[in-house]
Design a protein around this motif. Structure first.
Motif, PDB file in Angstrom:
ATOM      1  N   ALA A   5      -4.419  11.530   4.652  1.00 36.08           N
ATOM      2  CA  ALA A   5      -5.033  10.335   4.406  1.00 36.08           C
ATOM      3  C   ALA A   5      -4.371   9.451   3.098  1.00 36.08           C
ATOM      4  O   ALA A   5      -4.150   8.154   3.206  1.00 36.08           O
ATOM      5  N   VAL A   6      -4.116  10.176   2.035  1.00 38.39           N
ATOM      6  CA  VAL A   6      -3.524   9.755   0.830  1.00 38.39           C
ATOM      7  C   VAL A   6      -2.185   9.315   1.097  1.00 38.39           C
ATOM      8  O   VAL A   6      -1.978   8.164   0.559  1.00 38.39           O
ATOM      9  N   GLU A   7      -1.460  10.116   1.806  1.00 32.05           N
ATOM     10  CA  GLU A   7       0.040   9.694   2.173  1.00 32.05           C
ATOM     11  C   GLU A   7       0.103   8.503   3.110  1.00 32.05           C
ATOM     12  O   GLU A   7       1.077   7.662   2.698  1.00 32.05           O
ATOM     13  N   LEU A   8      -0.694   8.377   4.113  1.00 31.30           N
ATOM     14  CA  LEU A   8      -0.772   7.208   4.922  1.00 31.30           C
ATOM     15  C   LEU A   8      -1.253   6.081   4.093  1.00 31.30           C
ATOM     16  O   LEU A   8      -0.352   4.990   4.325  1.00 31.30           O
ATOM     17  N   LEU A   9      -2.170   6.193   3.277  1.00 34.37           N
ATOM     18  CA  LEU A   9      -2.547   5.014   2.498  1.00 34.37           C
ATOM     19  C   LEU A   9      -1.401   4.596   1.473  1.00 34.37           C
ATOM     20  O   LEU A   9      -0.994   3.449   1.532  1.00 34.37           O
ATOM     21  N   LYS A  10      -0.764   5.739   0.877  1.00 31.96           N
ATOM     22  CA  LYS A  10       0.473   5.058  -0.091  1.00 31.96           C
ATOM     23  C   LYS A  10       1.648   4.470   0.622  1.00 31.96           C
ATOM     24  O   LYS A  10       2.250   3.635   0.361  1.00 31.96           O
ATOM     25  N   GLN A  11       1.691   4.851   2.083  1.00 28.84           N
ATOM     26  CA  GLN A  11       2.701   4.071   2.981  1.00 28.84           C
ATOM     27  C   GLN A  11       2.237   2.959   3.321  1.00 28.84           C
ATOM     28  O   GLN A  11       3.015   1.877   3.426  1.00 28.84           O
ATOM     29  N   GLU A  12       0.832   2.568   3.737  1.00 27.59           N
ATOM     30  CA  GLU A  12       0.619   1.379   4.260  1.00 27.59           C
ATOM     31  C   GLU A  12       0.364   0.317   2.963  1.00 27.59           C
ATOM     32  O   GLU A  12       0.681  -0.917   3.421  1.00 27.59           O
ATOM     33  N   ILE A  13      -0.079   0.780   1.938  1.00 27.36           N
ATOM     34  CA  ILE A  13      -0.423  -0.110   0.879  1.00 27.36           C
ATOM     35  C   ILE A  13       0.389   0.425  -0.478  1.00 27.36           C
ATOM     36  O   ILE A  13      -0.473   1.037  -1.283  1.00 27.36           O
ATOM     37  N   PRO A  14       1.587   0.365  -0.646  1.00 26.96           N
ATOM     38  CA  PRO A  14       2.321   0.938  -1.804  1.00 26.96           C
ATOM     39  C   PRO A  14       1.978   0.420  -3.105  1.00 26.96           C
ATOM     40  O   PRO A  14       1.820  -0.924  -3.045  1.00 26.96           O
ATOM     41  N   THR A 212     -19.268   8.186  -1.468  1.00 24.75           N
ATOM     42  CA  THR A 212     -18.313   9.100  -1.294  1.00 24.75           C
ATOM     43  C   THR A 212     -17.096   8.650  -2.243  1.00 24.75           C
ATOM     44  O   THR A 212     -16.841   7.287  -2.197  1.00 24.75           O
ATOM     45  N   HIS A 213     -16.576   9.557  -3.048  1.00 26.25           N
ATOM     46  CA  HIS A 213     -15.246   8.887  -4.019  1.00 26.25           C
ATOM     47  C   HIS A 213     -14.391  10.015  -4.070  1.00 26.25           C
ATOM     48  O   HIS A 213     -14.302  10.689  -5.020  1.00 26.25           O
ATOM     49  N   PRO A 214     -13.279  10.066  -3.092  1.00 30.88           N
ATOM     50  CA  PRO A 214     -12.160  10.971  -3.099  1.00 30.88           C
ATOM     51  C   PRO A 214     -11.346  10.391  -4.116  1.00 30.88           C
ATOM     52  O   PRO A 214     -10.744   9.402  -4.371  1.00 30.88           O
ATOM     53  N   GLN A 215     -10.964  11.274  -4.972  1.00 26.50           N
ATOM     54  CA  GLN A 215     -10.260  11.003  -6.330  1.00 26.50           C
ATOM     55  C   GLN A 215      -8.818  10.274  -6.121  1.00 26.50           C
ATOM     56  O   GLN A 215      -8.641   9.266  -6.639  1.00 26.50           O
ATOM     57  N   GLU A 216      -8.056  11.013  -5.294  1.00 24.42           N
ATOM     58  CA  GLU A 216      -6.787  10.493  -5.247  1.00 24.42           C
ATOM     59  C   GLU A 216      -6.699   9.176  -4.515  1.00 24.42           C
ATOM     60  O   GLU A 216      -5.866   8.038  -4.881  1.00 24.42           O
ATOM     61  N   ILE A 217      -7.689   8.986  -3.515  1.00 26.96           N
ATOM     62  CA  ILE A 217      -7.384   7.654  -2.641  1.00 26.96           C
ATOM     63  C   ILE A 217      -8.069   6.545  -3.581  1.00 26.96           C
ATOM     64  O   ILE A 217      -7.375   5.617  -3.646  1.00 26.96           O
ATOM     65  N   MET A 218      -8.954   6.889  -4.423  1.00 27.85           N
ATOM     66  CA  MET A 218      -9.572   5.672  -5.373  1.00 27.85           C
ATOM     67  C   MET A 218      -8.583   5.424  -6.367  1.00 27.85           C
ATOM     68  O   MET A 218      -8.780   4.281  -6.814  1.00 27.85           O
ATOM     69  N   GLN A 219      -8.002   6.383  -6.806  1.00 27.79           N
ATOM     70  CA  GLN A 219      -7.198   6.181  -8.091  1.00 27.79           C
ATOM     71  C   GLN A 219      -5.905   5.236  -7.439  1.00 27.79           C
ATOM     72  O   GLN A 219      -5.578   4.386  -8.314  1.00 27.79           O
ATOM     73  N   HIS A 220      -5.383   5.619  -6.436  1.00 29.21           N
ATOM     74  CA  HIS A 220      -4.593   4.601  -5.788  1.00 29.21           C
ATOM     75  C   HIS A 220      -4.945   3.254  -5.505  1.00 29.21           C
ATOM     76  O   HIS A 220      -4.349   2.135  -5.962  1.00 29.21           O
ATOM     77  N   MET A 221      -6.213   2.928  -4.875  1.00 30.61           N
ATOM     78  CA  MET A 221      -6.650   1.876  -4.701  1.00 30.61           C
ATOM     79  C   MET A 221      -7.158   1.044  -5.881  1.00 30.61           C
ATOM     80  O   MET A 221      -7.064  -0.327  -6.122  1.00 30.61           O
ATOM     81  N   GLY A 222      -7.536   1.603  -6.979  1.00 31.26           N
ATOM     82  CA  GLY A 222      -7.701   1.094  -8.433  1.00 31.26           C
ATOM     83  C   GLY A 222      -6.438   0.594  -8.985  1.00 31.26           C
ATOM     84  O   GLY A 222      -6.510  -0.735  -9.475  1.00 31.26           O
ATOM     85  N   LEU A 223      -5.266   1.279  -8.785  1.00 31.88           N
ATOM     86  CA  LEU A 223      -4.130   0.657  -9.198  1.00 31.88           C
ATOM     87  C   LEU A 223      -3.526  -0.444  -8.162  1.00 31.88           C
ATOM     88  O   LEU A 223      -3.052  -1.415  -8.831  1.00 31.88           O
ATOM     89  N   TYR A 224      -3.913  -0.392  -7.037  1.00 34.45           N
ATOM     90  CA  TYR A 224      -3.545  -1.253  -6.026  1.00 34.45           C
ATOM     91  C   TYR A 224      -4.001  -2.600  -6.185  1.00 34.45           C
ATOM     92  O   TYR A 224      -3.591  -3.629  -6.199  1.00 34.45           O
TER      93      TYR A 224
END
Length: 241
Positions: A5-14, A212-224
């Motif tokens: 899920a994290v890798e897909l997120l980073k691909q879709e919204i880098p 729910t607050h998955p760390q890697e996903i929310m870290q990426h979303m915060g930066l995005y």
């Protein structure tokens, strides 16, 4: 599954990150957001980590390195410390970082900053440090700090990337765009100097009203989101000509 899920997120919204070099002739201020025991020290409170967390440890290490550089250069530092009065909760979070408690103090690795002449400490009672800097007379401690020091570039680190940091960065960028923070030009968020907490779905299901607050996903979303508001996202920071 989470990794996918994290890798897909980073691909879709880098998030495009850059190497940022801060020249000595550009007046730069460092903002530390909530690098306090209640969010960063194991077992220090309701919102503190329960076990060692690599993202949090790296954030502290990088913040210490930057703080040391800024103090050596006598450049301005502003540290926000989340501090609340008893009974005044921040939904949906439990009681945390109460005034006068160990939770609302800087982590041990940064405690020395309290004695440095170039450091301003601001205790805040809401997510957004910009809003929390407003005094009863309408003045704003953060705005005055930027203007007094003639800050052109702001470097931001701390926790949580997608909550207090993001709120502060968004308000600061809006104020800059309105001309309230002259001569501020750039707001830089250093990704390795940021961290957020991990609260997986399995834990959230067992806690009433928890999100729910998955760390890697929310870290990426915060930066995005910070990037989308106009912040520069730094993968590394250096100083020089």
């Amino acid at each position: 599954m989470v990794v996918n899920a994290v890798e897909l997120l980073k691909q879709e919204i880098p998030v495009e990150e850059e190497s940022v070099c801060i020249p000595d002739d550009v007046i730069t201020g460092l903002v530390l957001v909530d690098i306090i025991n209640g969010f960063c020290t194991i077992g220090a409170g309701n919102l503190a980590p329960r076990e060692p967390n690599n993202q949090m440890l790296e954030m502290i290490d990088e913040s210490v390195k930057l703080s040391t550089v800024f103090c050596d250069k006598k450049w301005p530092i502003l540290a926000f410390l989340d501090t609340h009065q008893p009974g005044k909760l921040e939904h949906p979070y439990p009681s945390h970082c109460l005034a006068g408690s160990h939770e609302s103090d800087l982590v041990p690795a940064l405690k020395w900053l309290e004695k440095e002449s170039n450091v301003t400490i601001r205790r805040k009672d809401c997510y957004d440090g910009y809003i929390a800097s407003i005094e009863e007379d309408g003045s704003n401690v953060f705005v005055d700090w930027v203007k007094t020091n003639k800050i052109q570039t702001l470097l931001v680190v701390g926790v949580c990337t997608d909550i207090c940091m993001l709120d502060f960065v968004c308000s600061t960028l809006s104020a800059r765009n309105r001309g309230f923070l002259t001569p501020l030009k750039d707001v830089v968020v250093y990704s390795r100097g940021c961290a957020t907490f991990d609260f997986p779905a399995s834990a959230a299901r067992e806690t009433k009203d928890a999100l729910t607050h998955p760390q890697e996903i929310m870290q990426h979303m915060g930066l995005y989101m910070a990037k989308g508001r106009g912040a520069r996202i730094a993968k590394d920071v250096s100083f020089g000509a």
